[in-house]
Design a protein around this motif. Structure first.
Motif, PDB file in Angstrom:
ATOM      1  N   VAL A 226      26.741 -11.476 -11.629  1.00  0.00           N
ATOM      2  CA  VAL A 226      27.138 -10.486 -12.647  1.00  0.00           C
ATOM      3  C   VAL A 226      28.633 -10.590 -12.925  1.00  0.00           C
ATOM      4  N   SER A 227      29.343 -11.340 -12.075  1.00  0.00           N
ATOM      5  CA  SER A 227      30.788 -11.529 -12.251  1.00  0.00           C
ATOM      6  C   SER A 227      31.263 -12.530 -11.212  1.00  0.00           C
ATOM      7  N   GLN A 229      34.224 -12.487 -10.077  1.00  0.00           N
ATOM      8  CA  GLN A 229      35.454 -11.891  -9.520  1.00  0.00           C
ATOM      9  C   GLN A 229      35.638 -12.115  -8.019  1.00  0.00           C
ATOM     10  N   ARG A 250      23.209  -9.894 -16.593  1.00  0.00           N
ATOM     11  CA  ARG A 250      23.017  -8.474 -16.251  1.00  0.00           C
ATOM     12  C   ARG A 250      21.623  -8.038 -16.706  1.00  0.00           C
ATOM     13  N   GLU A 252      20.375  -5.477 -17.799  1.00  0.00           N
ATOM     14  CA  GLU A 252      20.499  -4.176 -18.455  1.00  0.00           C
ATOM     15  C   GLU A 252      19.375  -4.063 -19.463  1.00  0.00           C
ATOM     16  N   GLU A 408      34.643  -1.547 -25.601  1.00  0.00           N
ATOM     17  CA  GLU A 408      35.204  -2.252 -24.439  1.00  0.00           C
ATOM     18  C   GLU A 408      35.087  -3.769 -24.578  1.00  0.00           C
ATOM     19  N   GLY A 411      37.493  -5.507 -18.882  1.00  0.00           N
ATOM     20  CA  GLY A 411      37.580  -4.546 -17.781  1.00  0.00           C
ATOM     21  C   GLY A 411      38.322  -5.212 -16.646  1.00  0.00           C
ATOM     22  N   GLY A 412      39.257  -4.492 -16.037  1.00  0.00           N
ATOM     23  CA  GLY A 412      39.999  -5.109 -14.938  1.00  0.00           C
ATOM     24  C   GLY A 412      40.588  -4.063 -14.024  1.00  0.00           C
ATOM     25  N   GLY A 451      42.888  -8.508 -11.412  1.00  0.00           N
ATOM     26  CA  GLY A 451      42.299  -9.409 -12.398  1.00  0.00           C
ATOM     27  C   GLY A 451      41.473  -8.647 -13.411  1.00  0.00           C
ATOM     28  N   PHE A 452      40.887  -9.411 -14.306  1.00  0.00           N
ATOM     29  CA  PHE A 452      40.090  -8.781 -15.376  1.00  0.00           C
ATOM     30  C   PHE A 452      39.017  -9.740 -15.861  1.00  0.00           C
ATOM     31  N   GLY A 453      38.059  -9.189 -16.585  1.00  0.00           N
ATOM     32  CA  GLY A 453      37.025  -9.999 -17.217  1.00  0.00           C
ATOM     33  C   GLY A 453      36.957  -9.655 -18.697  1.00  0.00           C
ATOM     34  N   ILE A 469      25.833  -8.601 -31.428  1.00  0.00           N
ATOM     35  CA  ILE A 469      26.220  -9.625 -30.448  1.00  0.00           C
ATOM     36  C   ILE A 469      25.254 -10.824 -30.462  1.00  0.00           C
TER      37      ILE A 469
HETATM   38  O1  4AD Z   1      33.763  -4.455 -17.165  1.00  0.00           O
HETATM   39  P1  4AD Z   1      32.964  -5.526 -16.482  1.00  0.00           P
HETATM   40  O2  4AD Z   1      31.671  -5.128 -15.899  1.00  0.00           O
HETATM   41  O3  4AD Z   1      33.951  -6.136 -15.399  1.00  0.00           O
HETATM   42  C1  4AD Z   1      33.579  -6.993 -14.429  1.00  0.00           C
HETATM   43  O4  4AD Z   1      32.526  -7.543 -14.308  1.00  0.00           O
HETATM   44  C2  4AD Z   1      34.751  -7.341 -13.538  1.00  0.00           C
HETATM   45  N1  4AD Z   1      34.219  -7.781 -12.254  1.00  0.00           N
HETATM   46  C3  4AD Z   1      35.572  -8.398 -14.213  1.00  0.00           C
HETATM   47  C4  4AD Z   1      36.798  -8.765 -13.415  1.00  0.00           C
HETATM   48  O5  4AD Z   1      37.615  -7.918 -13.142  1.00  0.00           O
HETATM   49  N2  4AD Z   1      36.912 -10.032 -13.047  1.00  0.00           N
HETATM   50  O6  4AD Z   1      32.700  -6.716 -17.495  1.00  0.00           O
HETATM   51  C5  4AD Z   1      33.775  -7.364 -18.147  1.00  0.00           C
HETATM   52  C6  4AD Z   1      33.469  -7.517 -19.631  1.00  0.00           C
HETATM   53  C7  4AD Z   1      33.236  -6.205 -20.347  1.00  0.00           C
HETATM   54  O7  4AD Z   1      34.452  -5.590 -20.688  1.00  0.00           O
HETATM   55  C8  4AD Z   1      32.447  -6.654 -21.556  1.00  0.00           C
HETATM   56  O8  4AD Z   1      33.287  -7.173 -22.565  1.00  0.00           O
HETATM   57  C9  4AD Z   1      31.632  -7.803 -21.006  1.00  0.00           C
HETATM   58  O9  4AD Z   1      32.251  -8.226 -19.804  1.00  0.00           O
HETATM   59  N3  4AD Z   1      30.244  -7.370 -20.740  1.00  0.00           N
HETATM   60  C10 4AD Z   1      29.182  -7.702 -21.492  1.00  0.00           C
HETATM   61  N4  4AD Z   1      29.083  -8.451 -22.595  1.00  0.00           N
HETATM   62  C11 4AD Z   1      27.852  -8.608 -23.126  1.00  0.00           C
HETATM   63  N5  4AD Z   1      26.723  -8.097 -22.588  1.00  0.00           N
HETATM   64  C12 4AD Z   1      26.777  -7.343 -21.471  1.00  0.00           C
HETATM   65  N6  4AD Z   1      25.648  -6.862 -20.941  1.00  0.00           N
HETATM   66  C13 4AD Z   1      28.052  -7.124 -20.875  1.00  0.00           C
HETATM   67  N7  4AD Z   1      28.469  -6.457 -19.776  1.00  0.00           N
HETATM   68  C14 4AD Z   1      29.801  -6.620 -19.706  1.00  0.00           C
END
Ligand code: 4AD
Length: 484
Positions: A226-227, A229, A250, A252, A408, A411-412, A451-453, A469
Protein backbone atom coordinates in the motif's frame (compact mmCIF):
# COMPACT_ATOMS: atom_id res chain seq x y z
CA UNK A 1 27.68 -8.27 -33.59
CA UNK A 2 26.79 -4.60 -33.48
CA UNK A 3 30.37 -3.64 -34.41
CA UNK A 4 30.36 -5.97 -37.42
CA UNK A 5 27.16 -4.43 -38.77
CA UNK A 6 28.53 -0.93 -38.34
CA UNK A 7 31.71 -1.89 -40.16
CA UNK A 8 29.82 -3.42 -43.06
CA UNK A 9 27.95 -0.20 -43.68
CA UNK A 10 30.84 2.19 -43.11
CA UNK A 11 31.71 4.37 -46.12
CA UNK A 12 35.28 3.17 -46.59
CA UNK A 13 34.56 -0.53 -46.55
CA UNK A 14 31.33 -0.26 -48.52
CA UNK A 15 32.95 0.22 -51.93
CA UNK A 16 34.93 -2.99 -51.75
CA UNK A 17 32.05 -4.94 -50.27
CA UNK A 18 29.57 -3.72 -52.86
CA UNK A 19 31.86 -4.15 -55.84
CA UNK A 20 30.15 -7.35 -56.88
CA UNK A 21 26.70 -5.70 -56.67
CA UNK A 22 27.84 -2.62 -58.64
CA UNK A 23 26.17 -0.12 -56.29
CA UNK A 24 27.93 2.99 -54.98
CA UNK A 25 27.52 4.00 -51.33
CA UNK A 26 25.51 7.07 -52.40
CA UNK A 27 23.20 4.96 -54.62
CA UNK A 28 22.78 2.43 -51.85
CA UNK A 29 21.68 5.13 -49.38
CA UNK A 30 19.30 6.65 -51.92
CA UNK A 31 17.67 3.31 -52.69
CA UNK A 32 17.27 2.17 -49.09
CA UNK A 33 14.61 4.30 -47.48
CA UNK A 34 15.44 5.84 -44.12
CA UNK A 35 12.99 4.58 -41.51
CA UNK A 36 11.45 7.56 -39.71
CA UNK A 37 8.98 8.04 -36.92
CA UNK A 38 6.19 10.46 -37.80
CA UNK A 39 7.55 13.11 -35.38
CA UNK A 40 10.95 13.00 -37.10
CA UNK A 41 9.35 13.17 -40.54
CA UNK A 42 7.33 16.23 -39.43
CA UNK A 43 10.46 18.01 -38.21
CA UNK A 44 11.30 18.62 -41.88
CA UNK A 45 14.96 17.65 -41.49
CA UNK A 46 14.70 14.91 -44.13
CA UNK A 47 12.88 16.80 -46.89
CA UNK A 48 13.85 15.40 -50.31
CA UNK A 49 14.88 12.02 -48.86
CA UNK A 50 13.53 8.59 -49.63
CA UNK A 51 11.90 7.49 -46.37
CA UNK A 52 9.79 4.75 -44.85
CA UNK A 53 7.04 5.49 -42.31
CA UNK A 54 4.89 2.90 -40.55
CA UNK A 55 1.76 3.61 -38.56
CA UNK A 56 -2.02 3.60 -38.40
CA UNK A 57 -4.37 5.53 -40.66
CA UNK A 58 -6.23 8.25 -38.77
CA UNK A 59 -8.06 9.64 -41.79
CA UNK A 60 -8.61 8.83 -45.46
CA UNK A 61 -9.63 11.51 -47.96
CA UNK A 62 -10.08 10.33 -51.54
CA UNK A 63 -10.03 13.13 -54.13
CA UNK A 64 -10.35 13.15 -57.90
CA UNK A 65 -6.88 11.83 -58.62
CA UNK A 66 -5.12 11.32 -55.29
CA UNK A 67 -5.94 9.80 -51.93
CA UNK A 68 -4.80 11.70 -48.85
CA UNK A 69 -4.06 9.70 -45.70
CA UNK A 70 -3.07 10.81 -42.25
CA UNK A 71 -0.70 8.33 -40.66
CA UNK A 72 0.10 8.30 -36.96
CA UNK A 73 2.54 6.11 -35.05
CA UNK A 74 2.11 7.51 -31.51
CA UNK A 75 5.27 9.62 -31.67
CA UNK A 76 3.29 12.87 -31.82
CA UNK A 77 -0.25 14.17 -31.80
CA UNK A 78 0.18 15.34 -35.39
CA UNK A 79 -0.19 12.79 -38.14
CA UNK A 80 1.84 12.77 -41.33
CA UNK A 81 -0.06 13.49 -44.53
CA UNK A 82 0.61 10.85 -47.16
CA UNK A 83 -0.30 11.61 -50.77
CA UNK A 84 -1.06 8.50 -52.77
CA UNK A 85 -1.49 8.67 -56.54
CA UNK A 86 -4.39 6.87 -58.31
CA UNK A 87 -2.38 3.66 -58.74
CA UNK A 88 -1.96 3.32 -55.00
CA UNK A 89 -5.62 3.76 -54.21
CA UNK A 90 -6.74 0.59 -52.52
CA UNK A 91 -10.11 -0.17 -50.88
CA UNK A 92 -8.17 -1.68 -47.97
CA UNK A 93 -6.84 1.78 -47.09
CA UNK A 94 -9.41 2.51 -44.42
CA UNK A 95 -9.59 4.42 -41.15
CA UNK A 96 -7.74 2.40 -38.49
CA UNK A 97 -5.70 0.12 -40.79
CA UNK A 98 -1.94 -0.29 -40.34
CA UNK A 99 0.31 0.80 -43.20
CA UNK A 100 3.92 0.77 -44.29
CA UNK A 101 4.66 3.66 -46.64
CA UNK A 102 7.77 4.31 -48.73
CA UNK A 103 8.15 7.56 -50.60
CA UNK A 104 9.73 10.99 -50.80
CA UNK A 105 9.30 13.64 -48.12
CA UNK A 106 8.26 16.93 -49.69
CA UNK A 107 7.64 20.42 -48.37
CA UNK A 108 3.90 20.91 -48.13
CA UNK A 109 2.09 23.88 -49.60
CA UNK A 110 -0.33 23.91 -46.68
CA UNK A 111 0.56 25.95 -43.61
CA UNK A 112 -0.86 23.41 -41.16
CA UNK A 113 1.56 20.67 -42.17
CA UNK A 114 5.20 21.50 -42.91
CA UNK A 115 5.86 18.32 -44.92
CA UNK A 116 4.00 15.52 -46.66
CA UNK A 117 5.04 12.12 -47.90
CA UNK A 118 4.59 11.46 -51.59
CA UNK A 119 4.04 7.72 -51.58
CA UNK A 120 5.76 5.40 -54.05
CA UNK A 121 4.60 2.26 -52.31
CA UNK A 122 1.95 1.58 -49.65
CA UNK A 123 1.51 -1.80 -48.00
CA UNK A 124 -1.54 -2.45 -45.84
CA UNK A 125 0.05 -4.37 -42.96
CA UNK A 126 -3.14 -4.84 -40.97
CA UNK A 127 -6.65 -4.36 -42.31
CA UNK A 128 -9.37 -2.64 -40.29
CA UNK A 129 -13.05 -2.87 -41.13
CA UNK A 130 -14.33 0.65 -40.42
CA UNK A 131 -17.89 -0.58 -39.94
CA UNK A 132 -16.92 -2.85 -37.04
CA UNK A 133 -14.19 -0.58 -35.62
CA UNK A 134 -15.74 1.08 -32.54
CA UNK A 135 -14.21 4.50 -33.27
CA UNK A 136 -15.59 6.40 -36.24
CA UNK A 137 -13.75 8.76 -38.51
CA UNK A 138 -14.47 12.45 -37.84
CA UNK A 139 -16.58 11.64 -34.76
CA UNK A 140 -15.64 13.08 -31.37
CA UNK A 141 -16.25 10.28 -28.87
CA UNK A 142 -17.05 11.05 -25.24
CA UNK A 143 -14.58 10.01 -22.52
CA UNK A 144 -17.27 7.75 -21.07
CA UNK A 145 -17.56 5.90 -24.39
CA UNK A 146 -13.79 5.66 -24.88
CA UNK A 147 -13.34 4.35 -21.30
CA UNK A 148 -15.49 1.33 -22.11
CA UNK A 149 -13.02 0.13 -24.75
CA UNK A 150 -9.73 -0.15 -22.82
CA UNK A 151 -8.03 -2.37 -25.42
CA UNK A 152 -8.52 0.12 -28.26
CA UNK A 153 -8.65 3.52 -26.59
CA UNK A 154 -4.92 4.24 -27.15
CA UNK A 155 -5.91 4.74 -30.81
CA UNK A 156 -7.83 7.91 -30.05
CA UNK A 157 -6.10 11.29 -30.13
CA UNK A 158 -7.03 12.21 -26.56
CA UNK A 159 -5.87 9.00 -24.96
CA UNK A 160 -2.64 8.80 -26.94
CA UNK A 161 -1.91 12.39 -25.85
CA UNK A 162 -2.57 11.37 -22.27
CA UNK A 163 -0.14 8.46 -22.56
CA UNK A 164 2.62 10.67 -23.97
CA UNK A 165 2.05 13.21 -21.18
CA UNK A 166 2.12 10.41 -18.61
CA UNK A 167 5.41 9.16 -20.02
CA UNK A 168 6.95 12.66 -20.04
CA UNK A 169 5.72 13.39 -16.50
CA UNK A 170 7.39 10.15 -15.35
CA UNK A 171 10.66 11.31 -16.93
CA UNK A 172 10.26 14.74 -15.32
CA UNK A 173 9.79 13.26 -11.85
CA UNK A 174 12.81 10.97 -12.20
CA UNK A 175 14.86 13.95 -13.47
CA UNK A 176 13.79 16.08 -10.51
CA UNK A 177 15.02 13.46 -8.07
CA UNK A 178 18.22 12.78 -10.00
CA UNK A 179 19.04 16.48 -10.18
CA UNK A 180 18.48 16.82 -6.45
CA UNK A 181 20.70 14.02 -5.24
CA UNK A 182 18.08 11.33 -4.55
CA UNK A 183 18.83 7.63 -5.00
CA UNK A 184 16.04 5.56 -6.53
CA UNK A 185 15.10 2.45 -4.57
CA UNK A 186 13.04 -0.37 -6.04
CA UNK A 187 10.76 -1.07 -3.11
CA UNK A 188 8.95 -4.42 -3.19
CA UNK A 189 5.48 -4.97 -4.59
CA UNK A 190 4.94 -7.94 -2.26
CA UNK A 191 5.34 -7.14 1.41
CA UNK A 192 4.43 -8.52 4.83
CA UNK A 193 3.51 -5.14 6.38
CA UNK A 194 0.55 -2.78 6.28
CA UNK A 195 2.27 0.60 6.29
CA UNK A 196 -0.88 2.68 6.58
CA UNK A 197 -2.58 0.33 9.02
CA UNK A 198 -5.90 0.93 7.31
CA UNK A 199 -6.49 -2.74 6.49
CA UNK A 200 -6.97 -2.02 2.78
CA UNK A 201 -4.75 -4.90 1.75
CA UNK A 202 -4.84 -7.37 -1.10
CA UNK A 203 -3.45 -10.66 0.15
CA UNK A 204 -1.03 -12.57 -2.10
CA UNK A 205 -1.25 -16.35 -2.29
CA UNK A 206 -0.37 -18.93 -4.94
CA UNK A 207 -3.36 -19.84 -7.09
CA UNK A 208 -2.72 -23.54 -6.53
CA UNK A 209 -1.13 -25.54 -3.73
CA UNK A 210 1.02 -27.97 -5.83
CA UNK A 211 4.37 -26.30 -5.12
CA UNK A 212 3.74 -25.34 -1.53
CA UNK A 213 3.84 -27.95 1.28
CA UNK A 214 1.47 -26.29 3.71
CA UNK A 215 -0.34 -23.99 1.30
CA UNK A 216 1.51 -21.02 2.78
CA UNK A 217 4.05 -19.84 0.22
CA UNK A 218 5.79 -17.12 2.24
CA UNK A 219 5.19 -18.71 5.67
CA UNK A 220 3.73 -15.34 6.72
CA UNK A 221 0.74 -13.45 5.35
CA UNK A 222 1.89 -11.44 2.33
CA UNK A 223 0.21 -8.49 0.63
CA UNK A 224 0.49 -6.15 -2.34
CA UNK A 225 2.13 -2.97 -1.08
CA UNK A 226 0.00 0.00 0.00
CA UNK A 227 3.12 2.19 0.25
CA UNK A 228 6.89 1.82 -0.13
CA UNK A 229 7.46 4.16 2.82
CA UNK A 230 8.71 1.65 5.38
CA UNK A 231 11.19 0.21 2.89
CA UNK A 232 12.38 3.72 2.07
CA UNK A 233 12.79 4.33 5.79
CA UNK A 234 15.09 1.29 5.94
CA UNK A 235 17.22 2.94 3.25
CA UNK A 236 17.11 6.28 5.08
CA UNK A 237 19.50 4.73 7.60
CA UNK A 238 22.24 4.81 4.97
CA UNK A 239 21.13 7.23 2.25
CA UNK A 240 20.09 10.77 3.15
CA UNK A 241 17.72 11.10 0.13
CA UNK A 242 15.82 8.24 -1.45
CA UNK A 243 12.72 7.87 -3.58
CA UNK A 244 10.59 5.24 -5.25
CA UNK A 245 7.99 5.41 -8.03
CA UNK A 246 5.86 2.38 -8.66
CA UNK A 247 2.50 0.65 -8.48
CA UNK A 248 0.63 0.69 -5.19
CA UNK A 249 -2.49 -1.23 -4.24
CA UNK A 250 -5.46 -0.48 -2.00
CA UNK A 251 -8.52 -2.67 -1.54
CA UNK A 252 -10.78 0.35 -1.16
CA UNK A 253 -14.32 -0.47 -2.13
CA UNK A 254 -14.68 2.83 -3.92
CA UNK A 255 -16.13 3.87 -7.26
CA UNK A 256 -15.04 7.47 -6.74
CA UNK A 257 -13.43 9.70 -9.36
CA UNK A 258 -10.15 9.81 -7.43
CA UNK A 259 -9.65 6.27 -6.13
CA UNK A 260 -8.18 3.23 -7.84
CA UNK A 261 -7.33 -0.21 -6.52
CA UNK A 262 -3.98 0.04 -8.35
CA UNK A 263 -2.29 3.41 -8.74
CA UNK A 264 1.22 4.75 -9.10
CA UNK A 265 2.81 6.53 -6.18
CA UNK A 266 5.92 8.71 -6.04
CA UNK A 267 7.44 8.53 -2.56
CA UNK A 268 10.46 10.32 -1.13
CA UNK A 269 12.21 10.00 2.23
CA UNK A 270 14.76 12.51 3.51
CA UNK A 271 17.07 12.10 6.48
CA UNK A 272 18.34 14.84 8.79
CA UNK A 273 15.30 17.10 8.37
CA UNK A 274 14.01 19.10 11.28
CA UNK A 275 10.66 20.50 10.24
CA UNK A 276 7.70 20.06 7.93
CA UNK A 277 8.97 23.05 5.93
CA UNK A 278 11.93 20.94 4.78
CA UNK A 279 9.39 18.48 3.42
CA UNK A 280 6.89 20.91 1.91
CA UNK A 281 9.74 22.57 0.03
CA UNK A 282 10.58 19.30 -1.75
CA UNK A 283 6.88 18.60 -2.45
CA UNK A 284 6.35 22.05 -3.95
CA UNK A 285 9.62 22.03 -5.91
CA UNK A 286 8.86 18.63 -7.39
CA UNK A 287 5.34 19.67 -8.37
CA UNK A 288 6.62 22.84 -10.07
CA UNK A 289 9.56 21.21 -11.78
CA UNK A 290 7.51 18.29 -13.16
CA UNK A 291 4.67 20.55 -14.30
CA UNK A 292 6.94 23.08 -16.00
CA UNK A 293 8.72 20.20 -17.75
CA UNK A 294 5.44 18.70 -18.99
CA UNK A 295 4.12 22.07 -20.20
CA UNK A 296 7.37 22.70 -22.08
CA UNK A 297 7.79 19.22 -23.59
CA UNK A 298 4.20 18.22 -24.40
CA UNK A 299 2.88 21.47 -25.81
CA UNK A 300 0.44 20.02 -28.37
CA UNK A 301 -0.75 17.16 -26.17
CA UNK A 302 -1.40 19.42 -23.18
CA UNK A 303 -3.13 21.94 -25.47
CA UNK A 304 -5.49 19.23 -26.67
CA UNK A 305 -6.65 18.73 -23.07
CA UNK A 306 -6.73 22.39 -22.13
CA UNK A 307 -8.61 23.38 -25.29
CA UNK A 308 -10.91 20.46 -26.05
CA UNK A 309 -11.24 18.17 -23.02
CA UNK A 310 -11.15 20.66 -20.14
CA UNK A 311 -11.47 24.15 -21.66
CA UNK A 312 -10.03 26.91 -19.49
CA UNK A 313 -7.94 24.62 -17.31
CA UNK A 314 -4.69 26.20 -18.53
CA UNK A 315 -5.52 29.34 -16.51
CA UNK A 316 -5.87 27.21 -13.39
CA UNK A 317 -2.48 25.60 -14.03
CA UNK A 318 -0.81 28.95 -14.70
CA UNK A 319 -2.31 30.33 -11.48
CA UNK A 320 -0.99 27.31 -9.56
CA UNK A 321 2.53 27.96 -10.83
CA UNK A 322 2.43 31.72 -10.34
CA UNK A 323 2.31 31.79 -6.53
CA UNK A 324 3.95 29.89 -3.71
CA UNK A 325 1.65 27.40 -2.02
CA UNK A 326 0.10 28.65 1.25
CA UNK A 327 0.42 26.61 4.45
CA UNK A 328 -2.36 26.35 7.03
CA UNK A 329 -2.64 24.11 10.07
CA UNK A 330 -5.40 21.55 10.42
CA UNK A 331 -6.84 23.66 13.27
CA UNK A 332 -6.97 26.71 10.98
CA UNK A 333 -8.59 24.57 8.29
CA UNK A 334 -11.30 23.48 10.73
CA UNK A 335 -11.91 27.14 11.65
CA UNK A 336 -12.23 28.07 7.96
CA UNK A 337 -14.72 25.25 7.36
CA UNK A 338 -16.76 26.16 10.42
CA UNK A 339 -16.90 29.83 9.45
CA UNK A 340 -18.12 29.05 5.92
CA UNK A 341 -21.76 29.18 4.89
CA UNK A 342 -21.37 25.98 2.86
CA UNK A 343 -23.44 22.97 3.96
CA UNK A 344 -21.10 20.00 4.28
CA UNK A 345 -22.27 16.39 4.35
CA UNK A 346 -19.55 15.30 6.79
CA UNK A 347 -18.83 16.83 10.22
CA UNK A 348 -16.16 19.51 10.63
CA UNK A 349 -15.45 19.12 14.35
CA UNK A 350 -11.83 19.19 15.50
CA UNK A 351 -10.62 15.59 15.36
CA UNK A 352 -12.66 14.61 12.27
CA UNK A 353 -10.81 13.66 9.11
CA UNK A 354 -10.99 16.10 6.20
CA UNK A 355 -13.19 14.69 3.45
CA UNK A 356 -13.01 15.50 -0.27
CA UNK A 357 -15.75 18.15 0.06
CA UNK A 358 -13.72 19.88 2.81
CA UNK A 359 -10.47 19.64 0.88
CA UNK A 360 -12.04 21.15 -2.25
CA UNK A 361 -13.55 23.98 -0.21
CA UNK A 362 -10.19 24.76 1.41
CA UNK A 363 -8.50 24.93 -2.01
CA UNK A 364 -11.16 27.35 -3.29
CA UNK A 365 -10.78 29.39 -0.11
CA UNK A 366 -7.04 29.71 -0.92
CA UNK A 367 -7.64 31.24 -4.40
CA UNK A 368 -7.81 27.86 -6.13
CA UNK A 369 -4.10 27.11 -5.81
CA UNK A 370 -2.50 24.16 -3.99
CA UNK A 371 -2.48 24.47 -0.20
CA UNK A 372 -0.58 22.56 2.49
CA UNK A 373 -2.49 21.51 5.59
CA UNK A 374 -0.23 20.60 8.52
CA UNK A 375 -0.37 19.19 12.03
CA UNK A 376 -3.31 16.81 11.95
CA UNK A 377 -4.82 15.24 15.07
CA UNK A 378 -2.41 12.60 16.33
CA UNK A 379 -5.09 9.91 16.43
CA UNK A 380 -5.90 10.34 12.73
CA UNK A 381 -2.37 9.45 11.63
CA UNK A 382 -0.59 6.08 11.36
CA UNK A 383 1.91 4.83 13.97
CA UNK A 384 4.96 6.27 12.22
CA UNK A 385 3.89 9.95 12.36
CA UNK A 386 5.95 12.14 14.72
CA UNK A 387 4.22 13.25 17.90
CA UNK A 388 4.15 17.07 18.21
CA UNK A 389 3.72 16.53 21.98
CA UNK A 390 1.36 19.50 22.18
CA UNK A 391 -1.50 19.30 24.64
CA UNK A 392 -4.49 19.34 24.87
CA UNK A 393 -4.86 19.45 21.06
CA UNK A 394 -2.64 16.49 20.47
CA UNK A 395 -1.26 16.64 16.91
CA UNK A 396 1.26 14.87 14.68
CA UNK A 397 3.80 16.50 12.35
CA UNK A 398 1.90 15.41 9.25
CA UNK A 399 1.10 17.32 6.07
CA UNK A 400 -1.25 16.92 3.11
CA UNK A 401 -1.06 18.89 -0.13
CA UNK A 402 -4.54 19.73 -1.43
CA UNK A 403 -4.93 20.77 -5.07
CA UNK A 404 -7.68 22.21 -7.32
CA UNK A 405 -10.26 19.77 -8.67
CA UNK A 406 -8.82 16.77 -6.85
CA UNK A 407 -8.34 17.47 -3.14
CA UNK A 408 -5.54 15.46 -1.53
CA UNK A 409 -2.57 14.98 -3.86
CA UNK A 410 0.21 14.23 -1.35
CA UNK A 411 0.37 12.88 2.16
CA UNK A 412 3.50 13.00 4.27
CA UNK A 413 4.94 13.42 7.75
CA UNK A 414 8.00 13.64 9.91
CA UNK A 415 8.58 10.13 11.22
CA UNK A 416 8.79 9.29 14.90
CA UNK A 417 12.53 8.83 15.32
CA UNK A 418 12.49 8.60 19.15
CA UNK A 419 12.71 4.97 20.19
CA UNK A 420 10.75 5.26 23.43
CA UNK A 421 7.81 7.11 21.86
CA UNK A 422 7.67 4.82 18.84
CA UNK A 423 7.87 1.68 20.95
CA UNK A 424 5.06 2.92 23.20
CA UNK A 425 2.81 3.66 20.23
CA UNK A 426 3.47 0.32 18.56
CA UNK A 427 2.85 -1.58 21.80
CA UNK A 428 -0.37 0.33 22.36
CA UNK A 429 -1.49 -0.80 18.91
CA UNK A 430 -0.36 -4.38 19.58
CA UNK A 431 2.27 -4.12 16.83
CA UNK A 432 5.47 -4.26 18.92
CA UNK A 433 6.51 -7.72 17.68
CA UNK A 434 5.50 -7.13 14.05
CA UNK A 435 7.65 -4.05 13.84
CA UNK A 436 10.69 -5.06 15.90
CA UNK A 437 12.80 -4.52 12.76
CA UNK A 438 11.34 -1.01 12.43
CA UNK A 439 12.31 -0.29 16.05
CA UNK A 440 15.85 -1.44 15.19
CA UNK A 441 16.05 1.47 12.73
CA UNK A 442 15.62 3.76 15.76
CA UNK A 443 18.07 1.78 17.90
CA UNK A 444 20.96 1.98 15.45
CA UNK A 445 21.89 5.45 14.22
CA UNK A 446 18.38 6.94 14.20
CA UNK A 447 18.06 10.45 12.73
CA UNK A 448 15.17 12.88 12.33
CA UNK A 449 13.63 12.13 8.95
CA UNK A 450 10.44 12.45 6.99
CA UNK A 451 8.83 11.82 3.64
CA UNK A 452 5.73 11.96 1.52
CA UNK A 453 3.80 10.15 -1.18
CA UNK A 454 2.22 11.72 -4.27
CA UNK A 455 -0.57 9.95 -6.17
CA UNK A 456 0.66 10.07 -9.77
CA UNK A 457 -2.80 9.70 -11.36
CA UNK A 458 -4.17 12.49 -9.17
CA UNK A 459 -1.22 14.62 -10.26
CA UNK A 460 -2.18 14.07 -13.92
CA UNK A 461 -5.82 14.87 -13.11
CA UNK A 462 -4.67 18.08 -11.45
CA UNK A 463 -2.52 19.41 -14.29
CA UNK A 464 -4.85 18.31 -17.10
CA UNK A 465 -8.16 18.99 -15.35
CA UNK A 466 -9.40 15.43 -15.94
CA UNK A 467 -12.39 14.68 -13.77
CA UNK A 468 -12.19 10.89 -13.56
CA UNK A 469 -9.03 9.10 -12.42
CA UNK A 470 -9.89 6.15 -14.73
CA UNK A 471 -9.10 8.40 -17.69
CA UNK A 472 -5.45 9.00 -16.76
CA UNK A 473 -4.18 5.43 -16.31
CA UNK A 474 -3.69 2.90 -19.15
CA UNK A 475 -5.56 0.04 -17.46
CA UNK A 476 -7.74 1.14 -14.53
CA UNK A 477 -8.44 -1.32 -11.71
CA UNK A 478 -11.23 -0.64 -9.25
CA UNK A 479 -13.83 -2.61 -7.34
CA UNK A 480 -15.82 -4.92 -9.65
CA UNK A 481 -13.57 -4.09 -12.61
CA UNK A 482 -10.32 -5.64 -13.76
CA UNK A 483 -10.62 -5.62 -17.56
CA UNK A 484 -7.84 -7.17 -19.67
O1 4AD B 1 -1.78 9.67 1.98
P1 4AD B 1 -1.29 8.31 1.61
O2 4AD B 1 -2.09 7.16 2.06
O3 4AD B 1 0.20 8.26 2.16
C1 4AD B 1 0.95 7.14 2.22
O4 4AD B 1 0.71 6.07 1.75
C2 4AD B 1 2.30 7.43 2.84
N1 4AD B 1 2.83 6.18 3.37
C3 4AD B 1 3.20 8.03 1.79
C4 4AD B 1 4.55 8.41 2.35
O5 4AD B 1 4.63 9.20 3.26
N2 4AD B 1 5.60 7.83 1.78
O6 4AD B 1 -1.13 8.21 0.03
C5 4AD B 1 -0.33 9.14 -0.67
C6 4AD B 1 -1.08 9.64 -1.90
C7 4AD B 1 -2.39 10.32 -1.58
O7 4AD B 1 -2.19 11.66 -1.20
C8 4AD B 1 -3.13 10.20 -2.90
O8 4AD B 1 -2.72 11.19 -3.82
C9 4AD B 1 -2.65 8.86 -3.42
O9 4AD B 1 -1.46 8.54 -2.72
N3 4AD B 1 -3.67 7.82 -3.19
C10 4AD B 1 -4.45 7.29 -4.14
N4 4AD B 1 -4.52 7.53 -5.46
C11 4AD B 1 -5.42 6.81 -6.17
N5 4AD B 1 -6.21 5.85 -5.64
C12 4AD B 1 -6.17 5.58 -4.32
N6 4AD B 1 -6.95 4.61 -3.82
C13 4AD B 1 -5.26 6.31 -3.51
N7 4AD B 1 -4.94 6.29 -2.20
C14 4AD B 1 -3.98 7.21 -2.02
Amino acid sequence: MFQVVTKLLSRSSFASLSRGISLSFRQYCKKTPIKLQVSDALSGAKVGENVRVQGWVRSVRPQKTNVFLHVNDGSSLQSLQVVAGPKLNDPLLTFGCAVDVIGTLKKSLHQKQPVELEAAQITVVGECNPVDFPFKIKERHSVEYIRQIPHLRCRTNAFSSLLRIRSEATTAIHSYFKNNGFVQIHTPVITSNDCEGAGELFQVEPSGTENVDDGNFFSVPAFLTVSGQLHLEVMSGAFSRVYTFGPTFRAENSQSRRHLAEFFMVEAEISFIQSLEDLTKVMEDMFRSATEHVLAHCVEDVDLFHKHVTPGHRDTVDAMLSKSFPVITYSEAIDILNRSTEKFTFPTDWGCDLMTEHEKYLVKHCDNIPVFVTDYPYDLKPFYARDNQDHPKHTAAAVDLLVPGVGELCGGSLREERLNLLRARLEEAGLGDTYSWYLDLRRFGSVPHGGFGLGFERYLQCILGVDNIKDVIPFPRFSHSCLL
